[in-house]
Design a protein around this motif. Sequence first.
Motif, short mmCIF file in Angstrom:
data_model
loop_
_atom_site.label_atom_id
_atom_site.label_comp_id
_atom_site.label_asym_id
_atom_site.label_seq_id
_atom_site.Cartn_x
_atom_site.Cartn_y
_atom_site.Cartn_z
N PRO A 120 0.28 5.09 7.29
CA PRO A 120 1.08 4.42 6.24
C PRO A 120 0.73 4.89 4.82
CG PRO A 120 -0.50 2.91 7.23
CD PRO A 120 -0.48 4.12 8.10
N PHE A 121 -0.55 5.22 4.57
CA PHE A 121 -0.89 5.68 3.23
C PHE A 121 -0.25 7.05 2.96
CE2 PHE A 121 -3.56 8.17 0.34
CZ PHE A 121 -3.55 7.35 -0.77
N THR A 122 -0.38 7.96 3.92
CA THR A 122 0.24 9.29 3.77
C THR A 122 1.74 9.17 3.60
OG1 THR A 122 -1.51 10.32 5.09
CG2 THR A 122 0.57 11.53 4.88
N ARG A 123 2.34 8.28 4.37
CA ARG A 123 3.78 8.11 4.25
C ARG A 123 4.16 7.58 2.86
NH1 ARG A 123 8.19 7.76 7.79
NH2 ARG A 123 9.93 6.55 6.93
N THR A 124 3.34 6.71 2.30
CA THR A 124 3.62 6.20 0.96
C THR A 124 3.57 7.32 -0.07
OG1 THR A 124 2.65 4.06 1.58
CG2 THR A 124 2.98 4.47 -0.76
N VAL A 125 2.56 8.18 0.03
CA VAL A 125 2.46 9.32 -0.88
C VAL A 125 3.69 10.21 -0.75
CG1 VAL A 125 1.15 11.39 -1.46
CG2 VAL A 125 -0.07 9.27 -0.90
N GLU A 126 4.08 10.49 0.48
CA GLU A 126 5.25 11.34 0.71
C GLU A 126 6.51 10.69 0.16
OE1 GLU A 126 5.09 11.80 4.91
OE2 GLU A 126 3.61 13.45 4.84
N TYR A 127 6.61 9.37 0.30
CA TYR A 127 7.77 8.65 -0.22
C TYR A 127 7.86 8.81 -1.73
CZ TYR A 127 11.21 4.82 -0.42
OH TYR A 127 12.35 4.07 -0.62
N LEU A 128 6.75 8.63 -2.42
CA LEU A 128 6.74 8.78 -3.88
C LEU A 128 7.05 10.22 -4.28
CD1 LEU A 128 3.63 6.57 -4.79
CD2 LEU A 128 6.06 5.98 -5.06
N ASP A 129 6.54 11.18 -3.52
CA ASP A 129 6.85 12.58 -3.80
C ASP A 129 8.35 12.84 -3.68
OD1 ASP A 129 4.17 13.12 -4.19
OD2 ASP A 129 3.87 14.00 -2.18
N GLN A 130 8.95 12.32 -2.61
CA GLN A 130 10.39 12.51 -2.41
C GLN A 130 11.19 11.78 -3.48
OE1 GLN A 130 11.30 11.37 1.67
NE2 GLN A 130 9.49 12.46 2.40
N LEU A 131 10.72 10.62 -3.86
CA LEU A 131 11.40 9.86 -4.92
C LEU A 131 11.37 10.64 -6.23
CD1 LEU A 131 12.80 7.08 -5.23
CD2 LEU A 131 10.58 6.15 -5.91
N ASP A 132 10.23 11.22 -6.55
CA ASP A 132 10.09 11.96 -7.80
C ASP A 132 10.91 13.24 -7.82
OD1 ASP A 132 8.44 10.10 -8.97
OD2 ASP A 132 6.58 11.13 -8.41
#
Length: 293
Positions: A120-132
């Motif tokens: 879940p932590f890695t997925r959160t980082v990836e989500y923010l990367d995709q959002l940015d």
Amino acid sequence: MSTPTTPRRLSLWGGGPWQDPTRVAEAREVAAEVEELGFARLWFSGGFAPGILPAFGELLSATTSLGVASGIVSIWTATPAQSAAAFADLERDHPGRFLLGLGNSHAPAVEGQGRAYEKPFTRTVEYLDQLDALSPSVPADRRVLAALGPKMLDLARTRTAGAHPYFTTVEHTVSAREALGPEPLLAPEVAVVLETDPSRARAIAREYAAVYLALPNYTNNLRRFGWGDADLLDGGSDRAIDALIPWGTVEQVAARLEEQFAAGADEVPVQVLGGGGDFPREQFRLLAEAFAG
């Protein structure tokens, strides 16, 4: 109705009736009252339906200055593109008033939708990367994370406006402020019961707490602060329930909320329990008055 002025950023946190599509007219009316009472912001859950709930826009359109925040939108149910598109629409229609709260939710909720709750932590980082990477995106200062542990608090500090912890104690607020530093927003949800009878108050609190004491994200966080099996099993000990969920007179509850501000909270979204599925409008008024002037 008179308009109390709250000297601190006291907000409200809600669930069920705020999200209910059959109660939109009532929710809009109550949101207008909440704004008039002087609350800073209205937080409510984004639920588990795909995308971003229309209710956020409905309540923004029913008010003129009240902030509205998602507490939270799950990164497993709303894609970065959906979050960015919804934010852009809300920002166009209600500039500066919507705060996107994001979180990685919990294994039972995610797995109940047929997904694997992995990293879940890695997925959160990836989500923010995709959002940015999107244009338009959601600016870092217009989003927060549901952060409990050190890694998520650090991510909230470096990639968002701050943290929105849930189901925590004042000791966690002290620790979270130290982890975030002085500038990021710290807005811990606090559930309260305006009831003076200990048995009734704790029964209402335990009904709420039972859901969260079954979720490892919350119990692991509490264990970091010294809470053990005797406190967290079988509905929670009186000591744990009293630490997590202030109850008593409105003055007693207000004093406990003041402890959160003293511990470093910038904003405290208060969840009033015991409403039986209705909007506890009278209790909203009592809390506003306790913090007015």
